[in-house]
Design an enzyme around this catalytic site. Structure first.
Site, mmCIF file in Angstrom:
data_model
loop_
_atom_site.group_PDB
_atom_site.id
_atom_site.type_symbol
_atom_site.label_atom_id
_atom_site.label_comp_id
_atom_site.label_asym_id
_atom_site.label_seq_id
_atom_site.Cartn_x
_atom_site.Cartn_y
_atom_site.Cartn_z
ATOM 1 N N MET A 147 0.838 -1.197 0.000
ATOM 2 C CA MET A 147 0.000 0.000 0.000
ATOM 3 C C MET A 147 0.875 1.250 0.000
ATOM 4 S SD MET A 147 -3.047 -1.261 -0.079
ATOM 5 C CE MET A 147 -3.944 0.273 0.084
ATOM 6 N N GLU A 148 0.879 1.948 -1.127
ATOM 7 C CA GLU A 148 1.619 3.203 -1.233
ATOM 8 C C GLU A 148 1.016 4.027 -2.365
ATOM 9 O OE1 GLU A 148 5.715 2.535 -2.774
ATOM 10 O OE2 GLU A 148 5.157 0.414 -2.791
ATOM 11 N N TRP A 149 1.264 5.324 -2.341
ATOM 12 C CA TRP A 149 0.798 6.177 -3.429
ATOM 13 C C TRP A 149 1.644 5.925 -4.676
ATOM 14 C CZ3 TRP A 149 -3.671 7.264 -1.977
ATOM 15 C CH2 TRP A 149 -3.998 7.855 -0.736
#
Length: 263
Positions: A147-149
């Site tokens: 989960m990361e931008w």
């Protein structure tokens, strides 16, 4: 008399021997090759405290950008586990997943598959895509949700509100856990963690990225199982820059964690 003396001597020697001395056990395929290795780094951080070398167990993570890794050499240098990219969104499969997945197992390196999350595809669709492409191997470590931008994505730069992010995470994690029978690991970066209030999202082991300070300096008291401490490491058997991680615990704790999570 001489025969009696010889028998007594052999008896004494046998009493001083151990099982290991008499019949050495073949090392497990998942034993730690090098404890607390110190890998070189092409862009090293000056650690003022909480240095990675204080941890016994180090590993790496790979994708299609790490081609044809010499896994036995990497293991001999101190790589004790590997996270391998499998899928992204709802329709992308990493070109080198099958190779990395097979070769790490052959080398006796514990490994886990990870999924890179896209916010333009429903979580349930992404979970089904991951399940369709990653074998249910009891010897593998738990699956990972990355989960990361992704601000450079050519197709998906959405940034949902924190409540939506956490709800989507829950959907993906629950579907994947039911299928593989193992509680997934969450990988995240500091900005994503803060933006989405993941300090409140508990119940899962975390793999935290922090390349400019120990996680306790960046994430406070949030618990973590793994720490990614560099993206510019140099690992024998791997070309170019490598991500390197540590397990947050001793070698004994690592062996216990493996027993609990790789069956």
């Amino acid at each position: 008399m001489r025969r009696l003396a010889a028998i007594l001597m052999l008896t004494l020697l046998g009493a001083c021997s151990t099982v290991e001395d008499l019949s050495p056990l073949a090392p497990s395929s998942q034993t730690v090759a090098v404890r607390a290795p110190r890998f070189e780094d092409s862009k090293p951080h000056e650690w003022d405290s909480g240095t990675p070398w204080n941890y016994a167990i180090h590993g790496t993570d790979v994708s299609k950008y790490q081609t044809s890794v010499d896994w036995p050499t990497a293991k001999a240098s101190g790589i004790s586990f590997a996270f391998i990219k499998a899928t992204e969104g709802g329709d992308r499969f990493d070109d080198y997943f099958n190779e990395h997945w097979a070769r790490t197992k052959t080398a006796g390196i514990p490994r886990a598959a990870y999924h890179f999350f896209y916010f333009c595809t429903p979580a349930a669709t992404q979970a089904r895509w991951f399940i369709a492409n990653v074998p249910r191997d009891p010897s593998a470590m738990p699956p990972v949700l990355d989960m990361e931008w992704n601000p450079k994505s050519p197709t998906c730069r959405l940034r949902p509100d924190p409540a939506t992010v956490r709800a989507e995470m829950t959907t993906f994690l629950e579907i994947v856990e039911r299928h593989y029978g193992k509680k997934p690991i969450i990988y995240t970066s500091l900005d994503f963690f803060d933006d989405n209030q993941l300090a409140t999202f508990r119940g899962y082991p975390y793999w935290l990225r922090s390349v400019a300070g120990h996680p306790r300096q960046k994430y406070g008291s949030h618990p973590f199982a793994f720490w990614q401490y560099t993206g510019t490491g140099i690992v024998p058997g791997m070309t170019g820059k490598s991500d390197i991680n540590v397990f947050n615990g001793s070698e004994a704790a690592w062996n216990k964690w493996l027993r609990q999570n790789t069956r």
